[in-house]
Design a protein around this motif. Structure first.
Motif, PDB file in Angstrom:
ATOM      1  N   GLU A 426      32.378  41.544 107.736  1.00  0.00           N
ATOM      2  CA  GLU A 426      33.469  42.091 108.539  1.00  0.00           C
ATOM      3  C   GLU A 426      32.960  42.442 109.938  1.00  0.00           C
ATOM      4  OE1 GLU A 426      37.101  45.344 108.148  1.00  0.00           O
ATOM      5  OE2 GLU A 426      35.557  45.202 106.586  1.00  0.00           O
ATOM      6  N   GLY A 427      33.715  42.015 110.939  1.00  0.00           N
ATOM      7  CA  GLY A 427      33.304  42.222 112.325  1.00  0.00           C
ATOM      8  C   GLY A 427      32.603  41.020 112.930  1.00  0.00           C
ATOM      9  N   GLU A 435      40.433  35.469 109.480  1.00  0.00           N
ATOM     10  CA  GLU A 435      41.657  36.253 109.494  1.00  0.00           C
ATOM     11  C   GLU A 435      42.714  35.595 110.377  1.00  0.00           C
ATOM     12  OE1 GLU A 435      43.345  40.790 109.767  1.00  0.00           O
ATOM     13  OE2 GLU A 435      41.337  40.405 110.561  1.00  0.00           O
ATOM     14  N   GLU A 436      42.296  35.046 111.496  1.00  0.00           N
ATOM     15  CA  GLU A 436      43.255  34.355 112.368  1.00  0.00           C
ATOM     16  C   GLU A 436      43.865  33.155 111.641  1.00  0.00           C
ATOM     17  OE1 GLU A 436      45.047  31.677 115.086  1.00  0.00           O
ATOM     18  OE2 GLU A 436      43.206  31.208 113.997  1.00  0.00           O
ATOM     19  N   CYS A 437      43.056  32.433 110.876  1.00  0.00           N
ATOM     20  CA  CYS A 437      43.559  31.278 110.125  1.00  0.00           C
ATOM     21  C   CYS A 437      44.577  31.707 109.079  1.00  0.00           C
ATOM     22  CB  CYS A 437      42.385  30.553 109.448  1.00  0.00           C
ATOM     23  SG  CYS A 437      42.858  29.112 108.477  1.00  0.00           S
ATOM     24  N   LEU A 438      44.278  32.794 108.361  1.00  0.00           N
ATOM     25  CA  LEU A 438      45.181  33.264 107.308  1.00  0.00           C
ATOM     26  C   LEU A 438      46.461  33.857 107.878  1.00  0.00           C
ATOM     27  CD1 LEU A 438      42.581  35.036 104.972  1.00  0.00           C
ATOM     28  CD2 LEU A 438      43.595  32.776 104.636  1.00  0.00           C
ATOM     29  N   SER A 439      46.346  34.543 108.990  1.00  0.00           N
ATOM     30  CA  SER A 439      47.493  35.283 109.525  1.00  0.00           C
ATOM     31  C   SER A 439      48.447  34.419 110.333  1.00  0.00           C
ATOM     32  CB  SER A 439      47.013  36.445 110.396  1.00  0.00           C
ATOM     33  OG  SER A 439      46.315  35.956 111.546  1.00  0.00           O
ATOM     34  N   SER A 440      47.974  33.286 110.833  1.00  0.00           N
ATOM     35  CA  SER A 440      48.780  32.497 111.763  1.00  0.00           C
ATOM     36  C   SER A 440      49.655  31.455 111.080  1.00  0.00           C
ATOM     37  CB  SER A 440      47.867  31.792 112.776  1.00  0.00           C
ATOM     38  OG  SER A 440      46.984  30.902 112.110  1.00  0.00           O
ATOM     39  N   VAL A 441      49.533  31.291 109.782  1.00  0.00           N
ATOM     40  CA  VAL A 441      50.304  30.261 109.098  1.00  0.00           C
ATOM     41  C   VAL A 441      51.772  30.678 108.971  1.00  0.00           C
ATOM     42  CG1 VAL A 441      49.739  31.207 106.820  1.00  0.00           C
ATOM     43  CG2 VAL A 441      50.427  28.810 107.021  1.00  0.00           C
ATOM     44  N   ARG A 455      29.800  29.240  98.478  1.00  0.00           N
ATOM     45  CA  ARG A 455      29.347  30.295  97.574  1.00  0.00           C
ATOM     46  C   ARG A 455      30.550  31.101  97.077  1.00  0.00           C
ATOM     47  NH1 ARG A 455      23.629  31.851  98.139  1.00  0.00           N
ATOM     48  NH2 ARG A 455      22.641  30.456  99.661  1.00  0.00           N
ATOM     49  N   VAL A 456      30.377  31.732  95.942  1.00  0.00           N
ATOM     50  CA  VAL A 456      31.474  32.511  95.365  1.00  0.00           C
ATOM     51  C   VAL A 456      31.599  33.823  96.125  1.00  0.00           C
ATOM     52  CG1 VAL A 456      32.408  33.584  93.297  1.00  0.00           C
ATOM     53  CG2 VAL A 456      31.098  31.456  93.110  1.00  0.00           C
ATOM     54  N   LEU A 457      32.670  33.933  96.897  1.00  0.00           N
ATOM     55  CA  LEU A 457      32.943  35.152  97.648  1.00  0.00           C
ATOM     56  C   LEU A 457      33.978  36.017  96.946  1.00  0.00           C
ATOM     57  CD1 LEU A 457      33.042  33.680 101.287  1.00  0.00           C
ATOM     58  CD2 LEU A 457      31.083  34.522  99.971  1.00  0.00           C
ATOM     59  N   GLY A 458      34.434  35.566  95.776  1.00  0.00           N
ATOM     60  CA  GLY A 458      35.437  36.318  95.034  1.00  0.00           C
ATOM     61  C   GLY A 458      34.953  36.787  93.687  1.00  0.00           C
ATOM     62  N   TYR A 459      35.175  35.969  92.640  1.00  0.00           N
ATOM     63  CA  TYR A 459      34.855  36.387  91.272  1.00  0.00           C
ATOM     64  C   TYR A 459      34.175  35.250  90.520  1.00  0.00           C
ATOM     65  CZ  TYR A 459      37.996  40.340  92.090  1.00  0.00           C
ATOM     66  OH  TYR A 459      38.590  41.473  92.584  1.00  0.00           O
ATOM     67  N   ALA A 476      30.668  40.405  99.194  1.00  0.00           N
ATOM     68  CA  ALA A 476      31.670  39.432  99.637  1.00  0.00           C
ATOM     69  C   ALA A 476      33.068  39.845  99.208  1.00  0.00           C
ATOM     70  CB  ALA A 476      31.332  38.051  99.085  1.00  0.00           C
ATOM     71  N   ARG A 477      33.214  40.231  97.952  1.00  0.00           N
ATOM     72  CA  ARG A 477      34.543  40.587  97.456  1.00  0.00           C
ATOM     73  C   ARG A 477      35.097  41.779  98.229  1.00  0.00           C
ATOM     74  NH1 ARG A 477      33.213  40.072  92.621  1.00  0.00           N
ATOM     75  NH2 ARG A 477      32.810  42.219  92.010  1.00  0.00           N
ATOM     76  N   GLU A 478      34.248  42.754  98.494  1.00  0.00           N
ATOM     77  CA  GLU A 478      34.680  43.928  99.249  1.00  0.00           C
ATOM     78  C   GLU A 478      35.090  43.546 100.670  1.00  0.00           C
ATOM     79  OE1 GLU A 478      31.957  45.127  95.963  1.00  0.00           O
ATOM     80  OE2 GLU A 478      32.012  43.561  97.495  1.00  0.00           O
ATOM     81  N   THR A 479      34.454  42.513 101.204  1.00  0.00           N
ATOM     82  CA  THR A 479      34.745  42.074 102.567  1.00  0.00           C
ATOM     83  C   THR A 479      36.078  41.358 102.659  1.00  0.00           C
ATOM     84  OG1 THR A 479      32.386  41.862 103.082  1.00  0.00           O
ATOM     85  CG2 THR A 479      33.937  40.602 104.454  1.00  0.00           C
ATOM     86  N   PHE A 480      36.377  40.491 101.700  1.00  0.00           N
ATOM     87  CA  PHE A 480      37.509  39.570 101.853  1.00  0.00           C
ATOM     88  C   PHE A 480      38.763  39.941 101.072  1.00  0.00           C
ATOM     89  CE2 PHE A 480      34.003  36.695 103.107  1.00  0.00           C
ATOM     90  CZ  PHE A 480      34.509  36.273 104.325  1.00  0.00           C
ATOM     91  N   GLN A 481      38.666  40.758 100.030  1.00  0.00           N
ATOM     92  CA  GLN A 481      39.835  40.905  99.166  1.00  0.00           C
ATOM     93  C   GLN A 481      41.038  41.529  99.892  1.00  0.00           C
ATOM     94  OE1 GLN A 481      38.931  43.236  95.726  1.00  0.00           O
ATOM     95  NE2 GLN A 481      38.124  44.968  96.876  1.00  0.00           N
ATOM     96  N   LYS A 482      40.791  42.372 100.887  1.00  0.00           N
ATOM     97  CA  LYS A 482      41.934  42.928 101.604  1.00  0.00           C
ATOM     98  C   LYS A 482      42.637  41.866 102.441  1.00  0.00           C
ATOM     99  CE  LYS A 482      38.618  44.845 104.922  1.00  0.00           C
ATOM    100  NZ  LYS A 482      38.069  46.115 105.454  1.00  0.00           N
ATOM    101  N   LEU A 483      41.877  40.860 102.908  1.00  0.00           N
ATOM    102  CA  LEU A 483      42.508  39.750 103.632  1.00  0.00           C
ATOM    103  C   LEU A 483      43.320  38.885 102.679  1.00  0.00           C
ATOM    104  CD1 LEU A 483      39.754  38.476 106.113  1.00  0.00           C
ATOM    105  CD2 LEU A 483      41.601  40.111 106.525  1.00  0.00           C
ATOM    106  N   TRP A 484      42.744  38.551 101.528  1.00  0.00           N
ATOM    107  CA  TRP A 484      43.453  37.719 100.559  1.00  0.00           C
ATOM    108  C   TRP A 484      44.773  38.374 100.144  1.00  0.00           C
ATOM    109  CZ3 TRP A 484      38.260  37.700  97.579  1.00  0.00           C
ATOM    110  CH2 TRP A 484      37.384  36.781  98.164  1.00  0.00           C
ATOM    111  N   GLN A 485      44.699  39.691  99.932  1.00  0.00           N
ATOM    112  CA  GLN A 485      45.894  40.385  99.472  1.00  0.00           C
ATOM    113  C   GLN A 485      46.918  40.552 100.602  1.00  0.00           C
ATOM    114  OE1 GLN A 485      45.989  40.952  96.269  1.00  0.00           O
ATOM    115  NE2 GLN A 485      48.008  41.899  96.174  1.00  0.00           N
ATOM    116  N   LYS A 486      46.438  40.901 101.782  1.00  0.00           N
ATOM    117  CA  LYS A 486      47.342  41.146 102.901  1.00  0.00           C
ATOM    118  C   LYS A 486      48.115  39.890 103.278  1.00  0.00           C
ATOM    119  CE  LYS A 486      47.398  42.693 107.733  1.00  0.00           C
ATOM    120  NZ  LYS A 486      46.575  43.213 108.865  1.00  0.00           N
TER     121      LYS A 486
END
Length: 610
Positions: A426-427, A435-441, A455-459, A476-486
């Motif tokens: 993050e950062g 985040e820009e890729c996920l948010s702009s669709v 690499r497995v960044l989730g589960y 990794a999971r702590e970094t990305f899961q809020k993006l996946w959910q949001k």
């Protein structure tokens, strides 16, 4: 014998034994040259590709009347002249050593179990056009202390510089397709271009191509810059722009020589991408960690090679029902043996010349200490990403920093491809791009949002991650899961672990919802899938009961997504051995469901219907 000469190098060039790469088992740095007058090896025909093909078989006959052993082997070397200039070590006083590793090998008794008694044998090698000639060496001393006792005359393709292995990829715009290929022609020798056009104007257009290559000095370490080095030739890329959506285009790769003659590759065709939001049948195959196999069974020493060829063959058989392929890291497992990139691109040529073949960065392409990779390991064999990013052309926005971070729009899909081998915390710059890729669709046009990383960044329930207590890459999971959910990411795909696993819709280690095969209504949470069993040796699962793990399979296989329309998506996991479906699930969701709050009351700032 007179036609073949070997310049020897003094000293040892050490390459670590890599479990993924069979060539690393050959201790070329310990080799000796002790030619025996009683031993011989011959190869025929001497001129290959007489019918214009770039693949041919060579019959090799050999004999060792004195001292034949079941440990004897045949190595294929290219070019046939080995030069000490390619080596980095020159220590006087040592027994002379060979300079380069072979491009493939077979044991002398492979086709005749009585070889050790008769001292005579015959093998057939399948060779591809790799720009230079070949010679065959008969060795004793097994692989750890090889002794060269006889060398064949050279064999070569009629046109060794011919353009080969076209590789399609999506461009930076949805209506652009790139064509990349390999040849022996420098830009001073010939002008590369692509002839192309739709069926009613076949070859009406000509697109110029750029030319890239790389040198031994660009490699980060051994074996890539020592015994594994081989000249990569020239990599050409042409950009076909302003394509009509879902239209068949024909193309030929070509080089115009200074003489005025033109050398062409074979005719190929592709279907251009559907426009973003286009409602049509769209089918995407996703897998990781395939690697390379050999049709003539060269280099066989473990069970991972048949998996690679089986996966390739299943895709070839189903090519009429595939629109795009994602190979999400660990591409060739060349691991510093550069000849294997040619071998791999030939293996996938029927696929890559027909549909976009998209890749992601894996540890076996990128990682090397002090080279800028996120992980301080030697998995790339000294390649540090250079061959992969040159041989394949992906629509990355900043190749200099993150050569495999990109977004790809394909009809109703938006793919956000991360580079797990570069800083994703993050950062970081990469995190911001993701985040820009996920948010702009625009989910009204592209309802299916897919996250991809090697690499497995989730589960994961893989034994490797379980022993670390993280069940994924650390943090990794702590970094990305809020993006996946949001941003309501439907699916997240990973490789790295060589098996298949599917989770429930999971958030913060808990299943959200009870669906297992049919998902409908509001978005719950992201489904995570490990699809790293496309070819490399298989990985174990942990016996620990991970409650979010729904399906596991320790076998070779690959995933396939089929979008039928804006509200219906099917995922299938297929066995590489048969193509049979082992696991599948459906997602049926309307646009209103995507825009509204999810079941965790995660709501957009302005939610439709609130």
């Amino acid at each position: 014998m007179a036609a073949f000469w070997v310049l020897l190098v003094f000293g040892a060039l050490v390459a670590a034994n890599d479990e993924h790469q069979p060539l690393s088992k050959i201790s070329i740095h310990r080799s000796a040259v002790r030619l025996q007058s009683s031993a011989s090896i011959t190869a025929s025909p001497q001129v290959l590709g007489l019918k214009g093909v770039n693949v041919d078989n060579v019959r090799v006959i050999f004999q060792m009347p004195i001292g034949a052993s079941s440990s004897d082997w045949i190595g294929v070397f290219s070019p046939s002249n080995f030069s000490s200039k390619l080596c980095l070590s020159d220590q006087l006083g040592e027994e002379p050593r060979l300079c380069n590793a072979p491009i493939k090998y077979q044991f002398a008794n492979m086709s005749d179990s009585q070889y050790a008694m008769s001292g005579r044998g015959e093998l057939t090698f399948r060779l591809i056009n790799q720009r230079q000639d070949f010679a065959f060496g008969l060795f004793s001393g097994y692989l750890d202390k090889p002794v060269l006792v006889a060398v064949s005359q050279p064999v070569a393709f009629k046109n060794p510089k011919a353009p080969v292995s076209p590789r399609l990829a999506l461009g930076k715009d949805w209506n652009e397709m790139t064509v990349t290929w390999t040849s022996g022609y420098s830009i001073s020798e010939a002008k590369p271009f692509v002839l192309w056009g739709p069926e009613d104007e076949k070859y009406a257009f000509r697109a110029p191509a750029s030319t890239l290559t790389f040198t031994q000095k660009d490699m980060c370490g051994a074996p890539a810059n020592t015994v594994g080095w081989r000249d990569p030739g020239y990599i050409h890329t042409s950009y076909l722009k302003n394509l009509w959506p879902s239209t068949t285009y024909f193309y030929k790769i070509a080089h115009k020589l200074k003489s005025g003659d033109t050398v062409y590759g074979p005719e190929n065709h592709f279907m251009s991408s559907p426009a973003p939001g286009q409602d049509s049948l769209q089918r995407v195959v996703i897998f990781g960690d395939m690697g390379k196999g050999e049709r003539d069974l060269s280099n066989e020493y473990s069970d991972y090679q048949p998996g690679a060829l089986n996966t390739t063959d299943r895709l070839n058989e189903d090519l009429d029902n595939i629109d795009m392929v994602f190979h999400i890291g660990d591409i060739t497992y060349s691991d510093g043996y550069l000849s294997q990139w040619d071998q791999f691109t030939e293996q996938i040529e029927k696929i890559s010349s027909r549909v976009p073949y998209m890749i992601a960065s894996g540890n076996h392409e990128r990682d090397w200490p002090l080279s800028g990779s996120f992980y301080n390991v030697t998995d790339s064999g000294g390649e540090c990403g250079v061959p992969a990013q040159t041989v394949f052309n992906m629509p990355a926005k900043n190749r200099a920093k993150f050569w495999q971070v990109y977004s790809a729009d394909y009809g109703m899909f938006r793919f956000c491809v991360a580079d797990s081998e570069n800083d994703w915390q993050e950062g970081s710059e990469q995190y911001k791009f993701i985040e820009e890729c996920l948010s702009s669709v625009d989910r009204q046009k592209q309802p299916w949002l897919i996250f991809i990383a090697h690499r497995v960044l989730g589960y994961s329930s893989g034994w490797f991650y379980a022993t670390q207590g993280t069940f994924a890459e650390a943090m990794a999971r702590e970094t990305f899961q809020k993006l996946w959910q949001k941003y309501k990411v439907d699916l997240a795909f990973y490789g790295h672990l060589h098996h298949y696993e599917r989770t429930c819709t999971v958030y913060q280690n808990q299943c959200v919802g009870k669906e297992t095969e049919n998902y409908s209504g509001k978005f719950n949470a992201t489904i995570h899938l490990v699809v790293g069993g496309a070819g490399a040796h298989l990985a174990d699962f942990t016996p620990i009961n991970t409650t979010w793990s729904l399906v596991r399979d320790r076998d070779y296989g690959f995933g396939k997504l089929t979008a039928f329309d804006h509200s219906t998506l099917l995922f299938e996991y297929k066995k590489s051995s048969s193509g049979d479906v082992y696991d599948k699930f459906w997602i049926k969701r309307e646009y209103m469901d995507v825009l509204g709050c999810d079941t965790l009351r995660n709501c957009p700032e302005v939610a439709l219907g609130r």
